[in-house]
Structures are given as structure tokens and as C-alpha cells.
Design a protein around this motif. Structure first.
Motif, PDB file in Angstrom:
ATOM      1  N   ASP A 177       0.819  -1.210   0.084  1.00 37.15           N
ATOM      2  CA  ASP A 177       0.036   0.095  -0.046  1.00 37.15           C
ATOM      3  C   ASP A 177       0.772   0.990  -0.135  1.00 37.15           C
ATOM      4  O   ASP A 177       1.700   1.232   0.800  1.00 37.15           O
ATOM      5  CB  ASP A 177      -0.775  -0.121   1.319  1.00 37.15           C
ATOM      6  N   VAL A 178       0.593   2.080  -0.965  1.00 35.48           N
ATOM      7  CA  VAL A 178       1.509   3.320  -1.044  1.00 35.48           C
ATOM      8  C   VAL A 178       0.210   4.470  -1.019  1.00 35.48           C
ATOM      9  O   VAL A 178      -0.499   4.292  -1.739  1.00 35.48           O
ATOM     10  CB  VAL A 178       2.295   3.556  -2.258  1.00 35.48           C
ATOM     11  N   LEU A 179       0.538   5.520   0.010  1.00 39.17           N
ATOM     12  CA  LEU A 179      -0.426   6.506   0.128  1.00 39.17           C
ATOM     13  C   LEU A 179       0.094   7.768  -0.890  1.00 39.17           C
ATOM     14  O   LEU A 179       1.285   8.187  -0.805  1.00 39.17           O
ATOM     15  CB  LEU A 179      -0.439   7.105   1.507  1.00 39.17           C
ATOM     16  N   VAL A 180      -0.678   8.288  -1.782  1.00 40.57           N
ATOM     17  CA  VAL A 180      -0.283   9.372  -2.578  1.00 40.57           C
ATOM     18  C   VAL A 180      -1.257  10.431  -2.327  1.00 40.57           C
ATOM     19  O   VAL A 180      -2.464  10.434  -2.427  1.00 40.57           O
ATOM     20  CB  VAL A 180      -0.492   8.886  -4.119  1.00 40.57           C
ATOM     21  N   ARG A 181      -0.863  11.613  -1.883  1.00 42.93           N
ATOM     22  CA  ARG A 181      -1.597  13.049  -1.629  1.00 42.93           C
ATOM     23  C   ARG A 181      -1.956  13.548  -2.796  1.00 42.93           C
ATOM     24  O   ARG A 181      -0.973  13.526  -3.708  1.00 42.93           O
ATOM     25  CB  ARG A 181      -0.915  13.801  -0.655  1.00 42.93           C
ATOM     26  N   PRO A 182      -3.431  14.187  -2.895  1.00 44.78           N
ATOM     27  CA  PRO A 182      -3.427  14.776  -4.293  1.00 44.78           C
ATOM     28  C   PRO A 182      -2.475  15.685  -4.620  1.00 44.78           C
ATOM     29  O   PRO A 182      -2.194  15.923  -5.985  1.00 44.78           O
ATOM     30  CB  PRO A 182      -5.023  15.208  -4.236  1.00 44.78           C
ATOM     31  N   GLU A 183      -2.070  16.677  -3.614  1.00 44.67           N
ATOM     32  CA  GLU A 183      -1.098  17.859  -3.979  1.00 44.67           C
ATOM     33  C   GLU A 183       0.378  17.357  -4.346  1.00 44.67           C
ATOM     34  O   GLU A 183       1.035  17.984  -4.941  1.00 44.67           O
ATOM     35  CB  GLU A 183      -0.994  18.702  -2.866  1.00 44.67           C
ATOM     36  N   HIS A 184       0.357  16.022  -4.509  1.00 42.04           N
ATOM     37  CA  HIS A 184       1.639  15.604  -4.833  1.00 42.04           C
ATOM     38  C   HIS A 184       1.596  14.918  -6.171  1.00 42.04           C
ATOM     39  O   HIS A 184       2.576  14.434  -6.947  1.00 42.04           O
ATOM     40  CB  HIS A 184       2.305  14.438  -3.962  1.00 42.04           C
ATOM     41  N   VAL A 185       0.270  15.084  -6.858  1.00 35.66           N
ATOM     42  CA  VAL A 185       0.223  14.532  -8.096  1.00 35.66           C
ATOM     43  C   VAL A 185       0.256  15.578  -9.051  1.00 35.66           C
ATOM     44  O   VAL A 185      -0.757  16.641  -8.969  1.00 35.66           O
ATOM     45  CB  VAL A 185      -1.040  13.792  -8.365  1.00 35.66           C
ATOM     46  N   ARG A 186       1.218  16.207  -9.949  1.00 32.63           N
ATOM     47  CA  ARG A 186       1.140  17.294 -10.779  1.00 32.63           C
ATOM     48  C   ARG A 186       1.499  16.955 -12.176  1.00 32.63           C
ATOM     49  O   ARG A 186       1.792  16.036 -12.815  1.00 32.63           O
ATOM     50  CB  ARG A 186       2.644  18.098 -10.259  1.00 32.63           C
ATOM     51  N   PRO A 187       0.739  18.246 -12.794  1.00 32.92           N
ATOM     52  CA  PRO A 187       1.032  18.020 -14.388  1.00 32.92           C
ATOM     53  C   PRO A 187       2.404  17.990 -14.744  1.00 32.92           C
ATOM     54  O   PRO A 187       3.140  18.924 -14.113  1.00 32.92           O
ATOM     55  CB  PRO A 187       0.125  19.340 -14.701  1.00 32.92           C
ATOM     56  N   ASP A 188       2.958  17.366 -15.694  1.00 33.20           N
ATOM     57  CA  ASP A 188       4.380  17.439 -15.953  1.00 33.20           C
ATOM     58  C   ASP A 188       4.385  16.707 -17.341  1.00 33.20           C
ATOM     59  O   ASP A 188       3.914  15.553 -17.554  1.00 33.20           O
ATOM     60  CB  ASP A 188       4.919  16.209 -15.142  1.00 33.20           C
ATOM     61  N   PRO A 189       4.672  17.519 -18.292  1.00 33.52           N
ATOM     62  CA  PRO A 189       4.901  16.959 -19.747  1.00 33.52           C
ATOM     63  C   PRO A 189       5.704  15.633 -19.767  1.00 33.52           C
ATOM     64  O   PRO A 189       5.762  14.999 -20.718  1.00 33.52           O
ATOM     65  CB  PRO A 189       5.750  18.169 -20.267  1.00 33.52           C
ATOM     66  N   LEU A 190       6.727  15.579 -18.991  1.00 35.69           N
ATOM     67  CA  LEU A 190       7.647  14.472 -18.989  1.00 35.69           C
ATOM     68  C   LEU A 190       7.028  13.362 -18.468  1.00 35.69           C
ATOM     69  O   LEU A 190       7.330  12.187 -18.090  1.00 35.69           O
ATOM     70  CB  LEU A 190       8.912  14.528 -18.420  1.00 35.69           C
ATOM     71  N   GLY A 191       5.604  13.212 -17.649  1.00 35.79           N
ATOM     72  CA  GLY A 191       5.070  12.178 -16.696  1.00 35.79           C
ATOM     73  C   GLY A 191       4.367  11.335 -17.730  1.00 35.79           C
ATOM     74  O   GLY A 191       4.582  11.312 -18.855  1.00 35.79           O
TER      75      GLY A 191
END
Lengths: 342, 583
Positions: free
Chosen positions: A277-291
Motif C-alpha cells: 500500500d502506498v499513500l499518494v496525496r493529491p497535492e503531490h500529483v502534478r501535471p508534468d510534460p515528462l510524466g
């Protein structure tokens, strides 16, 4: 120095699982502890044992050197020098506001000018001086709440207990009462224990947050600590908004994960490796052209931003924030800058 | 730095003050003697009389002195008469009570509070007064009928001295019980349920048949059962109507047996009261069976009355209800007043003959009625005040404690509540017939045995308002007082008692109201000098002084109405459900 110490505290009402099971924690003097958990997790029972309304089946409660309760004995509530704000406020309908606030003083034999002065001070602090002669029935919900608070304030108790005090108030009043509680805590210096099921209330007020689940203490830490480094899925799911992803990770992977590791884990084929299980906060998901290109499955306008739901390649949902609307069904590139292994 | 609390400074002594308690128990915080005190009181008042009754019954059977009573034709006749009158009375109660309950709870008729109040009066008026009033209304000697010139010829029989007469009056007396039970059920029936049925396309009649009637059934069954049980145990009505006609029911059989005292009497009356208890229990078991599977928990909004608009029939319904009230309440009371104002028996009442002689007689001349006033006022006020001493702690414990203790208290209190008063009176005779152990004083024949029997009979009446006050009180009010530092007596005085005070007031008035007019218990327990108001009315009527009996009854009715009005002024301060005529 006096700390409130709960030591292996257990309460069994005799119906299967104990209501509280082996809870040990220490509230430092002048601390503000928020007991957080879903309803039925035992947090109110802990509070009522601290007050002395229930006696532990096992374990003990101490205040400094002094034993308050254990399975054999209990100091009655009237001798504990504690105060409590009840969910229903528990104002006595046959007394005026001043009489309600001054009752603990009256019981302690304080009368006359001293009584009037102390009650006046307490009422001034909660801004209810003009309401002293009214009956509780003539007050609004927020005003009643403040009377209950003034009653706690008036005798300088060692410990103030608050049982979901904001549960019956509307959103707007909650914010201003939170502020009142904070001032109250600073002025009184009392140790406070605050029971709530609302995590934002707990985060905003407390110096320490203790999360309970099914009668057990899951984690206790400062608000920022518990937000950044939660233990287990219960705390991870309860504190803040976040997505708990099941991704393959090596056994000794670090707790804090960065984008390269996460990218590899998210992108790997299903069925590979051991899933964690890995917790990912929404503020840590960012738009990134290289993503990574992820499909948007929901986009909700929240005023200050857009709340997005993204679908990972294997179908798991990931929450994110966005500054602009993205049509549902469209793909966009995102990077997950950090994650926390639970 | 803030000063540290007081109790922290007590270094050694403090720990000794910690309460010892069983592991896992909740610290209750009441003094140790409270539970034993309440349990002892309830055992003495509720369980002990029943134990003596069973003992006397068994020893009567074993010794063979009393077994004959079970094979006598008189006993069979009494059982038959009891069953007929109680069943007939129940049917009449259901008919009248249901009509009023449906009209008041479901329709838009006017003056509901007045109607309810007037309809409850027959229950509050003592049965012997009801019986007397009806006799004065219907017989050939009725001053009212004579004055109106419609009296039957002298020598024609009094129609009420019959099984039908007894049934009719039992029906009138107990109709309020059906009304109350049914109204409680109906006012809980969901308004939105009725509205949903209307929107589904059901006509008012279908809504009544498909929604309201099934929901009302449990209340109707419960009311019918209470009416039946009350009819089985009623003494006042069959005593006044049955004894002159030679019709004996079980309660009057006990009365006559006790009057002709013999060697086997105690065993006999124990057996007869066991028969009454058995018939009452049979009624309650039938009720249980009829109710099983009918527990409809109300979901959604309730309390709001489902109003059926009667339209142009409204006036007709109102008139019909008023006519019934006139017949069962106004006319008998008018007859009673008329009888109390005639100068002598059989004289028609006119403006010229009207006289207050009867009142003068009972208030200033007759020592018997004067001592009856004194006795009843003493008994009623002692019972009303004294019962609070038991009722308040008992209600407190039943609300604060859960589990075995609360259940035991609940069962003990149910015993006198479920038993007809006459059975209790017999049980008390048997308990106190012998001198008290140790003290070697006999209570039998003194006013104290009546007082103890009243304590037992009216415990449930006293407890109910106090119990509802505790039920509606937020327990955190007491907890807040504890945390404020108030010990048991302090928080009793400052918080609990002020909050239950209005209910305690209602409890005092209700017990006083019922005890001051009581006949069943005192008819068996009185002796020279200890007669009560109920006994005085019965004896005056029995000895042919119906004018004096009527005058005394009028005063009793006035007192009942004054006390009910006093309760009505308290109404706004009382917990819901304490005053039967209010919603």
C-alpha cells in the motif's frame, strides 16, 4: 510537572470485542490531544474513563504521581478537578447563564464578590457578558456552547475534556468556535483531550493527534507528522485526502518514495512482485510534460481548484488537483512527486 | 504559574478515599445504602403481600377448611357473572373509547382538548360515585326524572340493578382506558404514511382500512385488555348495583365473605382472589397472543396527527360526540346534583323544595362523614408524599443502572400494577392479620394497614411521571454536575430535584386524586373510625341515605375537577405523556 497517563487502558462492557483495548498514551502537561476515529472506535469511552464516569476493566489512568482509576478503584468524577464540554452542552435549564457558569465555584464554597468577579471574567472571555441573566433556552447553539466552555474555564481545571463539542453546530460556527477553543487553550494552560471524528478539526486544534480504530490506538503523533508519515491504511485513509494504491515494491523499499521509483512501480505489468500500500496525496500529483499519460475519469470544480480523478493503467483511481478543467475521457501527463509506503 | 489542584496536595489520605468497586463496574457515585433501601421498600410493597397470599391459599387448601369454596354454586355464579360483566364492559368501552380516539386523533373536529378532558373525567370519578349517579338518573325514585315528569311508576324495577347495568357502567368507567391506549397508538401513526397512501390513489376510506386500522390494532387490543382486567377487579360498581339485586361477582363475594367472618375465611378469600388474579392473567395472556406479530415500529415522521377532513360531516360527528358525553357524563352528574338537593327521599325537586340540608348534614352534623374526610385526606396526602420517597430513588436507579438491578426493580414494580386492587387488599389483610413480628403490634383494623396498602397500590401511579422525567433528562446534566465537584446529595439538591420537581408535583396530585376517592382497598380494610370517603359514600347509599351519599359524591366530583384543573395549570412544565388528556 503533571502528565495525563493512560496505561494499557481496557474497557470491556461484556459484549464481544472490548470497547477499548490496551490503549497506552501520555498527554504532556498543557498539551492538546485530539482523539480521532470513526464512530464506535472507543474514543468516547476513553474520554469517559478519564472523567471517571466509567471504570476501566484493566489498566490504569494517572495524573502525574496520582492514580485516578484502575480496575479496582476509581476516584469519583467530583474529586478529579476536571471539566468537560458535552456534546449536548449539558447546561442546566433551571439556572441562568451566570448560575450555570458559576456552579463549580459554588460547589467549592466560593461566593459573594469573588464569585461574581470570576464568573464575570469567564463570561467576558467567551463574549457573553450581556447574557448573564438569561436562561440557556433563550440562547442559540453557538452561545450555549460558549456557556459550556465558560463553565469549564471558571475553576482552572487540570484537564478539560471535550466530547465532539462542534458536532451539533453548522459549518460557519465551527470555524469561529475552533478559534475560541484555541484561545481558551492558550489562556488556561489546561491539558485538553478533544474527541472528534472530524480530522480537519483535529488537525487545526491539537498539539497531538491520536487515531483509534476498533478500540485500539493506531498512531499518536503531532498533526504534521501524522499527515506526512501515517502508519497503516487506517490512519492513511482517515487523515487528509489521498489515494491508497496497491503497487509492487521490493521488500526493503524506503518509506518515502520519489517519482522514479513510483513510475516504475505504477507502470509495471500486473501480477509482478509483491504488492504494497502506498499513500499518494493529491497535492503531490502534478501535471508534468515528462510524466505518465493518465486518463481523467472525473473533474469536479471545488471553487479554489479542480478535483480530478485519474485512472492508472491497471484501473486504480488516483486523486489529483488541477488549475484548469480537463474534459473527462481525455489523457494528460502527470507525475507523482512523492508517495508514502504505509 | 497556575496553582495546582487541592486534591493533589493531599498526599496520603486521598488514596484512601478512592471507592472500592468491582472490576469493570461503572463508578455509580450514589451512597451505598441507596440500592438496598430501594430494593427493601419494593420487596415489602410488591413481593411480600403476594407471598402471603400464596401462603394463605396453599394452607387453606391443605387444611381443608377453605377448599369448599371452590365447589360452592355461589362461587361458580360469581365467576360466571364476573366473566359476563367484564366482557360486556370491555365491549362497551371499546365501542365508546375507539369512537372518541379516532375522532380526536384523526379528524379535524373542533375542541379536542375540551373533549379529551371531559372524556377522561369518568375515569377519574370514583366508580361508586358513577354508579350512584346513574342510579339517581334512571330509577323510579330519580329526582331528576320526577322533576322532568318522566319517571317510571313507583315499584317498577331499577333497570341498572342487572348484569347489563353493571356491564354498561363498567364500560363507561373504563372507556377512557381504551381511548388512551388507542390515542397513544394513533398519534404515533405516521402522517407521511397516510399522505403517501393518498398520493398512491387511495380514498380516505381505503387509507383508514389499509393504513390506519392495522397500525391502530395493537393500541386497541391493549386498551381492550386493560378494560377487561379493570372490569374483573372493579368493586364499586357491582357493589352498588349488584348487591341490592343479589348479583354477586368475585370482588363482592370476597366482601360478603369477609363480613361473615368464619374459621376458614382467610383461606377462602385467598382462593377467591387467586381466581380474580387468574382471570386477569388470562385476559393479559390473550392480549399477548393477539398482539404477537403486530409490533409495527413506526419509521419516519410521527407525532403529527394524520388529519382526515370530515367536511360537511364534521358538525354531525361533533354533535354525536357531545350527545354521548351528555349521556355518560352530564346527565348522571345532573341527577347526582338533583338528588343531593332534595329535602327528603322521594320528594320531587322544584324551586320551592330545593334544600342544602344534605350538605349541611354531611359537613357539620354527621361525625362519620367528617372522620371520612379527615381519614381520606390524611391517607391520600401521606401516600402521595410518602411514595415520592420511594419513587424518586427507584426511578433514578432504574434510569442510571442497566442490567440485573434495573430489571429486578422493573419486575417488582410490575406486580402491583398488573394485579387488581381487590387482590392486593386481600394480600394485605393476610400479611398483617397477625401481629407484626418483634413489635407485637397488630396493624389490622387500624388506619395504617390502609396506608401501607395504598403505598403498594399507587406506587406505579406515583412512579410514572417521575420515571418519564428521568427518561427525558439528558444524563450529561448530572455528569456535568459531578465534574463540577458536586457530590451525590449536592447534585440531587441542585440539579436532579429541581428538574424532576414538576413531574413530582404531578405525581403527588395524581396519587392524591386517586387515593382520596379509592373504595376497593379500603372497603375490605376499614373498621370503625377508619372509614374513607369511598366507604362513607357506599355505606350511606347502603343504608338508604341516597341524598347524603349524593351530596358527598358531588363534593368528591368537585374535588376531582379542581385537582385535574390544578394539573392542567402545571401542564407546560411537565414531561410529555404525564397528563392523560393531553397529547
Amino acid at each position: 510537572m503533571a502528565q495525563l497517563i493512560l496505561n494499557h487502558l481496557t474497557k470491556d462492557f461484556g459484549g464481544g470485542r472490548p470497547a477499548v483495548s490496551d490503549v497506552s498514551l501520555t498527554v504532556r502537561e498543557g498539551g492538546f490531544l485530539a482523539l480521532l476515529g470513526p464512530s464506535g472506535c472507543g474514543k468516547t469511552t476513553v474520554l469517559r474513563m478519564t472523567a471517571g464516569f466509567e471504570q476501566p476493566s484493566d489498566g490504569s489512568i494517572d495524573y502525574g504521581e496520582r492514580r485516578l482509576s484502575d480496575a479496582a478503584r476509581a476516584l469519583p468524577p467530583e474529586k478529579r478537578n476536571m471539566a468537560m464540554v458535552f456534546q449536548s452542552y449539558a447546561l442546566w435549564p433551571h439556572m441562568t447563564v451566570a448560575e450555570n457558569v458559576g456552579y463549580p465555584l459554588k460547589v467549592r464554597g466560593v461566593s459573594g464578590e469573588t464569585w461574581r468577579r470570576k464568573v464575570g471574567e469567564a463570561l467576558a472571555l467567551v463574549k457573553l457578558t450581556d447574557y448573564a441573566e438569561r436562561r440557556p433556552a433563550a440562547l442559540s447553539g453557538g452561545q450555549r456552547q460558549r456557556v459550556a466552555l465558560a463553565r469549564c474555564l471558571v475553576t482552572s481545571p487540570d484537564v478539560v475534556l471535550l466530547d465532539e463539542p462542534l458536532a451539533n453546530l453548522d459549518q460557519h460556527l465551527r470555524k469561529s468556535m475552533e478559534e475560541t477553543f484555541r484561545i481558551f487553550h492558550e489562556r488556561s494552560g489546561a491539558t485538553m483531550v478533544y474527541v472528534t471524528h472530524d480530522q480537519s478539526e483535529a488537525m487545526a486544534l491539537a498539539t497531538d493527534v491520536a487515531v483509534m480504530s476498533e478500540g485500539r490506538l493506531v498512531q499518536m503523533a503531532a498533526p504534521s507528522e501524522i499527515y506526512a508519515r501515517p502508519e497503516g491504511t487506517v490512519v492513511g485513509g482517515l487523515i487528509g485526502r489521498g489515494s491508497i494504491l496497491k503497487v509492487p515494491l521490493a521488500e526493503h523499499a524506503p518509506r518515502a518514495l520519489a517519482w522514479p521509483q513510483l513510475r516504475e512501480a505504477i507502470g509495471s505489468a500486473p501480477g509482478v512482485g509483491h504488492r504494497r500500500d502506498v499513500l499518494v496525496r493529491p497535492e503531490h500529483v502534478r501535471p508534468d510534460p515528462l510524466g505518465m499519460a493518465l486518463e481523467v475519469t472525473a473533474c469536479v470544480y471545488e471553487g479554489e481548484r479542480f478535483a480530478l480523478t485519474l485512472a492508472l493503467p491497471d484501473g486504480q483511481a488516483l486523486k489529483a488537483f488541477g488549475d484548469t478543467a480537463i474534459p473527462v475521457g481525455q489523457k494528460a501527463n502527470f507525475a507523482v512527486v512523492s508517495g508514502w509506503r504505509l | 504559574m497556575r496553582s495546582r489542584p487541592r486534591w493533589l496536595r493531599i498526599s496520603n489520605g486521598g488514596l484512601l478515599r478512592l471507592r472500592r468497586a468491582k472490576p469493570g463496574a461503572s463508578p455509580a457515585g450514589e451512597p451505598r445504602w441507596l440500592v438496598p433501601f430501594v430494593l427493601t421498600c419494593l420487596f415489602l410493597l410488591c413481593a411480600l403481600p403476594l407471598i402471603s397470599l400464596a401462603k394463605a391459599g396453599f394452607s387453606g387448601l391443605a387444611s381443608g377448611h377453605s377448599i369448599g369454596v371452590l365447589t360452592e354454586p355461589a362461587t361458580y355464579a360469581a365467576i360466571r357473572n364476573t366473566l359476563i360483566t367484564a366482557t360486556g364492559g370491555m365491549l362497551i368501552s371499546v365501542a365508546i373509547g375507539a369512537l372518541f380516539a379516532f375522532a380526536v386523533a384523526l379528524t379535524d373536529i373542533r375542541g379536542k382538548l375540551t373533549l379529551s378532558f371531559a372524556f377522561m373525567l369518568p375515569m377519574m370519578i370514583p366508580p361508586q360515585v358513577t354508579a350512584l349517579a346513574w342510579v339517581e338518573m334512571t330509577g323510579p325514585a330519580s329526582p331528576l326524572l320526577k322533576t322532568l315528569g318522566i319517571a317510571p311508576p313507583l315499584g317498577s324495577p331499577q333497570p341498572l340493578y342487572s348484569l347489563f347495568g353493571i356491564s354498561l357502567l363498567l364500560g363507561v368507567q373504563h372507556a377512557p382506558l381504551v381511548f388512551l391506549a388507542l390515542k397513544a397508538g394513533l398519534s404515533a401513526s405516521p402522517r407521511d404514511g397516510v399522505e403517501a397512501a393518498r398520493l398512491s390513489g387511495a380514498s380516505p376510506f381505503r387509507v383508514f382500512r389499509d393504513i390506519v386500522a392495522p397500525l391502530a390494532a395493537p393500541g386497541l387490543i391493549a386498551g381492550a385488555a386493560i378494560a377487561f382486567v379493570s372490569g374483573v377487579g372493579n368493586f364499586g360498581i357491582p357493589a352498588i348495583l349488584g348487591i341490592p339485586a343479589g348479583i354477586t361477582v368475585l370482588p363482592t363475594l370476597i366482601y360478603t365473605r369477609l363480613a361473615s367472618f368464619g374459621s376458614g375465611t382467610f383461606g377462602e378469600i385467598a382462593l377467591i382472589s387467586s381466581l380474580i388474579a387468574a382471570i386477569a392473567a388470562m385476559g393479559l395472556i390473550l392480549q399477548q397472543r393477539a398482539l404477537s406479530g403486530k409490533d409495527y415500529r413506526i419509521i419516519g415522521l410521527s407525532g403529527a396527527n394524520a388529519a382526515f377532513s370530515l367536511g360537511r360531516f364534521r358538525v354531525a360527528v361533533e354533535l354525536a360526540l357531545a350527545a354521548i358525553l351528555f349521556l355518560v357524563l352530564v346527565a348522571p352528574l345532573a341527577a347526582l346534583i338533583a338528588s343531593s338537593l332534595v329535602p327528603a327521599y322521594g320528594v320531587p325537586l322544584t324551586l320551592k323544595t330545593v334544600s342544602l340540608r344534605a350538605y349541611e348534614e354531611i359537613l357539620f352534623r354527621q361525625t362519620m362523614t367528617l372522620s371520612a374526610f379527615t381519614n381520606s385526606l390524611f391517607l391520600a396526602s401521606s401516600a402521595a408524599l410518602g411514595l415520592l420517597v420511594v419513587a424518586v430513588p427507584a426511578a433514578y436507579l432504574m434510569n442510571r443502572r442497566k442490567g440485573v438491578l434495573a430489571n429486578t426493580l422493573g419486575i417488582l414494580i410490575e406486580i402491583p400494577y398488573a394485579l387488581p386492587g381487590i387482590v392486593l387488599a386481600v394480600a394485605f389483610i393476610l400479611t398483617f392479620a397477625a401481629p407484626l413480628p418483634i413489635l407485637n403490634v397488630s396493624l389490622y383494623g387500624t388506619i395504617w394497614i390502609i396506608l401501607i396498602a395504598y403505598f403498594s397500590s399507587f406506587l406505579a401511579v406515583s412512579l410514572k411521571p417521575v420515571m418519564s422525567a428521568f427518561l427525558q433528562m439528558d444524563p450529561s446534566l448530572e455528569e456535568a454536575a459531578r465534574l463540577s465537584g458536586a457530590g451525590f446529595f449536592r447534585r440531587m439538591r441542585d440539579v436532579i430535584l429541581p428538574l424532576v420537581a414538576p413531574a413530582a408535583g404531578a405525581s403527588i396530585i395524581l396519587v392524591f386524586l386517586i387515593a382520596a376517592n379509592e373504595l376497593t382497598v379500603s372497603a375490605l380494610l376499614w373498621s370503625a373510625g377508619t372509614q374513607t370517603l369511598g366507604v362513607a359514600i357506599f355505606n350511606l347509599d347502603d343504608s338508604g341515605s341516597s341524598d347524603l351519599a349524593s351530596a358527598l359524591s358531588v363534593l368528591v366530583v368537585l374535588m376531582v375537577m379542581a385537582l385535574m384543573a390544578a394539573l392542567e395549570t402545571l401542564a407546560n412544565y411537565l414531561p410529555e405523556g404525564v397528563l392523560p388528556w393531553r397529547n
